[in-house]
Design an enzyme around this catalytic site. Structure first.
Site, PDB file in Angstrom:
ATOM      1  N   LYS A   1      23.882  49.145  30.411  1.00  0.00           N
ATOM      2  CA  LYS A   1      23.361  50.434  30.869  1.00  0.00           C
ATOM      3  C   LYS A   1      23.102  50.308  32.367  1.00  0.00           C
ATOM      4  CE  LYS A   1      19.614  53.766  29.829  1.00  0.00           C
ATOM      5  NZ  LYS A   1      18.377  54.002  29.043  1.00  0.00           N
TER       6      LYS A   1
ATOM      7  N   SER B   1      18.645  58.304  26.298  1.00  0.00           N
ATOM      8  CA  SER B   1      19.276  58.277  27.609  1.00  0.00           C
ATOM      9  C   SER B   1      20.412  57.251  27.715  1.00  0.00           C
ATOM     10  CB  SER B   1      18.237  57.954  28.684  1.00  0.00           C
ATOM     11  OG  SER B   1      17.717  56.649  28.477  1.00  0.00           O
TER      12      SER B   1
ATOM     13  N   SER C   1      15.505  56.077  23.480  1.00  0.00           N
ATOM     14  CA  SER C   1      16.767  56.067  24.226  1.00  0.00           C
ATOM     15  C   SER C   1      17.788  55.036  23.789  1.00  0.00           C
ATOM     16  CB  SER C   1      16.486  55.880  25.727  1.00  0.00           C
ATOM     17  OG  SER C   1      16.008  57.082  26.271  1.00  0.00           O
TER      18      SER C   1
END
Ligand SMILES: [Mg+2]
Ligand SMILES: [Zn+2]
Lengths: 95, 476, 495
Positions: free
Chosen positions: C78, C153, C177
């Site tokens: 990420k 997210s 997330s």
């Protein structure tokens, strides 16, 4: 409670975010919607409840007083918007 | 109308750790810009603070030294505001639960002794510096100082004059150096004071509106700024005006305070507990260890000098102005010199010579052992106190130890009775006028005769023996 | 079996047997990314040269004979994790040109294990979002249907694993997330106990809630990844100094003494009343009920538990997280790195414009909320109140874990929704995380595994929330479930 346009502008300045009149008005309406949801908290009696600031009930760990960090300012300043003579440049600071 | 001044001080002491409060960067003063600003200090995305044990220990030392409560749990909070010298956009400080609460410091002024109460002392990080030389109309930011540990020491509004404020600041300055938590170098900003000043009608017990004066990095500026500010406030009130609570800056060049425009905007620091830092625990055991490592404190030393060594309060206070001075003095006494004689010399000739040479006691060219050697020669009548001053000067100039100088210069006191008698007889014969005046009842004439004998001996005759013999001869 | 559908263990075995090299494996995934990413937008940055150099180093290391189970395996990160020399954007214009000068702890750990950094994954800006629509780099598409969101997210990471563009990926979970995008993309994702994975080098959203964790196809893979990610780090004051553990150790036999056909016998699963009420979509409810029946068939016993304060989790979260974020994001001021406006007047104007331009609408909205709730006169009514409710939520869980071993329920109230469906009303978007947020507030571990499909053929996730440090057991339960189901093996059509 309900935020006014002036309050939105005040917190935007506190947060150093430029907002136009239109943005402030839109933010006010959205924030008021969100705060209406948040307001549900007020129904609950929390008298005597200890606030929880951390996910774990642990005390702080300390480091020894040792210098471990070398000078890396050239690397760090390679990503800076504006530098001169090793200094970060900003618009004139007025005290 | 009679006015009373009310002053409280917030003093920021930089703690003498090697590394910063939340990072492993060096705290050494004077490095090239940003060379001591590591990833944590410049607040790169993703970096985190880790607390320095050395900073906490120094705060504990301070708390114990002022008889304060050292909190077993304290909390780090974020004080949020935007400023280019504050890389994270918040300062990590302590707000609701500081590490030290309460305590007191005794000060001495012309008005006598007084106790100033402390509200709290808390740990926080220093900010960087903005340099305003012209960078094409911009400011340059150096973050070397960012993250230097500070102890913010907050007093109660207990001071009533600039003199008291300065005495308090001096006492604090002496104490932090005494307990070795801060180098006290005010030119380098190691100790900085903010003064909260207000005035009120004498006899009133309601506090007036206060102004906070920032940036006071010398005792003189502290004194001048307060005096200016008091005059300013009284002037405004007497003209029917009102004091506005604000932050003011002292300008030493113009010797006045002025409102700080940048701080005028309503500040709202939005303090909240720092989620990156868990509560700080200080164990009983740690406190005991720190206490055991504390040196004897100035208060205790003063009392001991008076009680055990019979020194006057003034001497005891003077000799405990710094730990180095007290230890020098104690070393002289420890070498077998009577405390009062040692005190007179340390506070007198030694202090004067240091002052002339602008030296610290630690750098004195005459060591405590050397001074004790000199004073021993007074005590055993090898030299007089007067000659000793000359010997001291020679020692200061690096000519050697006391005995060496006494021998080399032939300063050994004349104690041989026949030699002194010869000198006395010569002086009496050469000064018939003085002898006559003395016999006519002029006491002063006697002193003149003593002086002549001493002069004839080039100062080496034992003054007591000269006195005694002269009296006998004149009476005879 | 194709490489892209292989488990980490299978890939490691193939590498060990010299059936393929890390360079070949890495190149295979780089090719897949090159082909699919223009449509999916799961990756913000790839750097094939850099990745292949790491792969060569991994092959050399394996040849020397000191390989770990992850040596040579490509992992996508990420784009919230700082990786030295890699652009690290956090999905924001603010950091669109920020090359990190240092490595996050998690990145160091994967490097130390010999893993290959395959690329940086798209994400909601500063991890604020549940749909990946707030990224400066554009939305990530759900591989199951590009008209639908992947969740957020960590949407890029989840989509990358779902589309088999990476064997595994990292994410972070502040309010769901990891778990929510795992559910919406039909893969497995784990948020560990707060403090198990170091936050050093992870760009902070809400420090007291943020926790990094892995995405993979299976629970077994998650356990291997967590072995690499977890561990004490002195640079994070909230990192817990615990003995290292092997998270794979319970995979074979989760409950001691249970018969082979009922490996979960003796396990007590709590079903929170509050997670099965109004608001839960019928298709999700049905898939979750089916999954629970499977767990019962494996021997587990289910019973209802009460988490009365969890109704207040979303309100409390939307005070605490924005408050912390408003402060955490103050460092983005255009002075030392990041976006600075091209034109400005004085210093305040420079700040205001740089931040107005550098941050997107959702980030600004949360900064304003956080600034407000911390501001003078509102602190007690909002921030302190929320912290007290946070305590009540943690206490609810403590009571529940006195009765049951693990809590199960839906990860998300619905399957993936269409782009734009919730953008006009932030509150509707926030309510998406209603089942995941409570575990963040309490600091408890949670995971999501595929549990079938709902409306539109979109995946449904089953969430497990465990007691503190119970990751190994949760992974074991998930592993037993994946032993008897094949939802986790299903790949979206075309991938
Ligand atoms: Mg202050
Ligand atoms: Zn301060």
């Amino acid at each position: 409670m309900s935020l006014s346009l002036d309050e939105v502008k005040r917190i935007a300045l506190l947060a150093r975010i430029a907002v136009s009149e239109g943005e402030a008005a839109a933010a006010r309406d959205q924030l008021n919607g969100i705060f209406a949801m948040i307001e549900a908290m007020q129904k609950v009696d929390t008298a005597g409840v200890e606030p929880m600031a951390h996910a774990q009930d642990v005390m702080l760990r300390l480091r020894e007083d040792e210098v471990t960090e070398p000078d890396r300012h050239a690397l760090f300043q390679s990503v800076a918007p504006q530098v001169q003579d090793g200094l970060y440049l900003v618009p004139k600071v007025i005290e | 109308m009679q006015w009373e001044t009310v002053i409280g001080l917030e003093v920021h002491a930089q703690l003498s750790t090697r590394s910063k409060i939340f990072s492993g960067a060096s705290t050494a003063f004077g490095a090239a810009p940003n060379t001591q600003a590591c990833a944590v200090d410049i607040a790169l995305p993703g970096v985190l603070p880790v607390l320095n044990r050395g900073a906490v220990e120094r705060a504990i030392r301070f708390g114990l030294a002022i008889g304060a409560k050292v909190n077993r749990t304290s909390i780090f909070a974020r004080k949020n505001y935007f400023y280019p010298d504050l890389p994270k956009g918040y300062q990590i400080s302590q707000y609701e639960q500081p590490i030290v609460e309460g305590g007191a410091i005794r000060i001495v002024t012309r008005g006598g002794e007084k106790t100033v109460r402390l509200t709290r002392a808390h740990l926080e990080e220093d900010a960087g510096k903005s340099l305003h030389e012209d960078f094409h109309g911009m400011s340059g930011i150096d973050l070397n100082r960012a993250g230097t540990p500070l102890l913010e020491i907050v007093s109660e509004p207990d001071m009533r004059s600039s003199e008291e404020a300065v005495a308090y600041a001096r006492a604090l300055h002496a104490l932090v150096r005494w307990i070795d938590i801060c180098d006290g170098n005010m030119q380098e900003g190691s100790l900085r004071a903010d003064a909260n000043v207000s005035v009120r009608p004498l006899g009133s017990d309601v506090l007036g509106t206060r102004c906070e004066i920032k940036n006071l990095n010398s005792f003189r500026f502290l004194e001048r700024a307060i005096e200016y500010e008091v005059r300013r406030q009284i002037g405004i009130i007497e003209d029917g005006g009102r004091i506005v609570q604000e932050t003011r800056l002292y300008d030493p060049d113009r010797d006045e305070t002025r409102s700080m425009r940048s701080k005028e905007e309503a500040h709202d620091y939005r303090y909240f507990p720092d989620p990156d830092l868990l509560p700080l625990a200080v164990s009983e055991k740690w406190i005991d260890e720190v206490r055991a490592g504390l040196p004897e404190l100035p208060e205790a030393k003063r009392a001991r000098y008076e009680r055990e060594w019979g020194l006057p309060a003034y001497d005891a206070l003077t000799l405990t102005a710094s730990r180095e001075l007290a230890s020098y003095f104690e070393d002289v006494v420890g070498a077998g010199i009577e405390p009062k004689l040692a005190a007179n010399w340390v506070m007198g000739d030694v202090a004067a010579a240091l002052n002339r040479s602008d030296l610290d006691i630690a750098a004195s060219p005459v060591s405590s052992a050397a001074l004790a050697g000199l004073l021993a020669r007074i005590r055993d009548n090898t030299i007089s106190g007067k000659i000793a001053k000359d010997v001291f000067d020679a020692m200061w100039a690096g000519e050697g130890g006391a005995d060496e100088i006494i021998e080399k210069r032939g300063l050994r006191q004349i104690t041989d009775a026949s030699a002194i008698e010869k000198l006395v007889d010569d002086v009496l014969a050469a000064n018939p006028k003085s002898v006559e005046e003395f016999r006519a009842g002029k006491e002063k004439a006697f002193n003149a005769l003593v002086g002549q004998v001493m002069k004839a001996s080039r100062g080496k005759a034992n003054p007591a023996a000269v006195n005694e013999l002269l009296k006998k001869k004149l009476a005879g | 079996m194709s490489l892209e559908n292989s488990s980490l263990r299978e890939l490691a075995a193939a590498l060990a047997a010299k059936q393929l090299s890390s360079v070949e494996l890495t190149q295979r995934f780089l090719d897949r990314i090159a082909a699919a990413n223009p449509a999916l937008n799961a990756f913000v940055t790839t750097d094939p040269e850099r990745s292949l150099a790491q792969a060569r180093a991994a092959d050399a290391r394996r040849a020397r004979g000191d390989a770990t189970p992850l040596t040579g395996i490509p992992i996508a990160h990420k784009d919230i994790w700082c990786a030295k020399g890699w652009r690290t954007t956090c999905g924001s214009r603010m950091l669109a040109n920020f090359a990190s000068p240092y490595d996050a702890h998690v990145v160091e750990r994967f490097d130390a294990a010999g893993a290959v950094l395959l690329g940086k994954c798209n994400m909601d800006e500063f991890a604020m979002g549940s749909s990946n629509e707030t990224s400066w780099f554009g939305p990530v598409k759900n591989p199951w249907n590009p008209a639908f969101v992947p969740g957020g997210s960590s949407g890029g990471s989840a989509a990358a694993v779902a589309a088999r563009l990476a064997p595994a990926a990292t994410g972070t979970d502040t309010g769901g997330s990891i778990r929510q995008p795992a559910a919406l993309c039909g893969i497995s994702g784990l948020k560990p106990t707060y403090g198990v994975v170091s936050r050093y080098g992870m760009i902070a959203f809400a420090s007291s809630l943020d926790q990094g964790g892995p995405f993979a196809k299976s629970a077994e893979d998650l356990a291997l990844l967590l072995n690499a990610m977890a561990g004490f780090d002195a640079r994070d004051s909230t990192s817990l100094d615990r003995a290292p553990e092997d998270y794979t150790r319970l995979l074979a036999a989760p409950v001691p003494g249970a018969p082979a056909d009922r490996p979960l016998a003796g396990l007590r699963i709590g079903l929170p009343r509050q997670y099965f009420g109004a608001g839960l979509a019928p298709d999700v409810a049905e898939a979750v009920e089916t999954a629970l029946a499977e767990l019962r068939r494996l021997g587990a016993a289910t019973s209802e538990v009460d988490l009365p304060a969890s109704d207040l989790a979303v309100p409390a979260y939307y005070v605490i997280a924005p408050a912390e974020a408003s402060s955490n994001l103050s460092r983005f001021d255009g002075v030392r790195y990041g976006h600075r406006a091209a034109e400005y007047g004085d210093l305040v104007d420079m700040y205001c414009r740089s931040r107005a331009e550098g941050f997107g609408a959702e980030v600004k909205r949360r900064i304003l909320i956080g600034t407000y709730v911390l501001s003078h006169g509102y602190y007690d009514a909002y921030y302190l109140k929320a912290q007290k409710i946070r305590r009540l939520i943690a206490e609810d869980y403590a009571r529940a874990f006195a009765q049951v071993d693990v809590i199960a329920g839906p990860t998300s109230p619905t399957v993936a929704f269409e782009f734009g469906a919730k953008t006009a009303d932030p509150v509707q978007m926030y309510l998406n995380d209603i089942y995941t947020i409570p575990a963040n507030l309490a600091g408890l571990p949670g995971l999501s595994i595929p549990a079938g499909f709902g409306a539109g053929g979109l995946p449904v996730g089953l969430q497990l929330v465990g007691n503190y440090f119970d990751e190994a057991r949760m992974l074991a339960i998930a592993h037993q479930y994946q032993h008897v189901t094949d939802w986790h093996r299903r790949a979206p059509a075309g991938y």
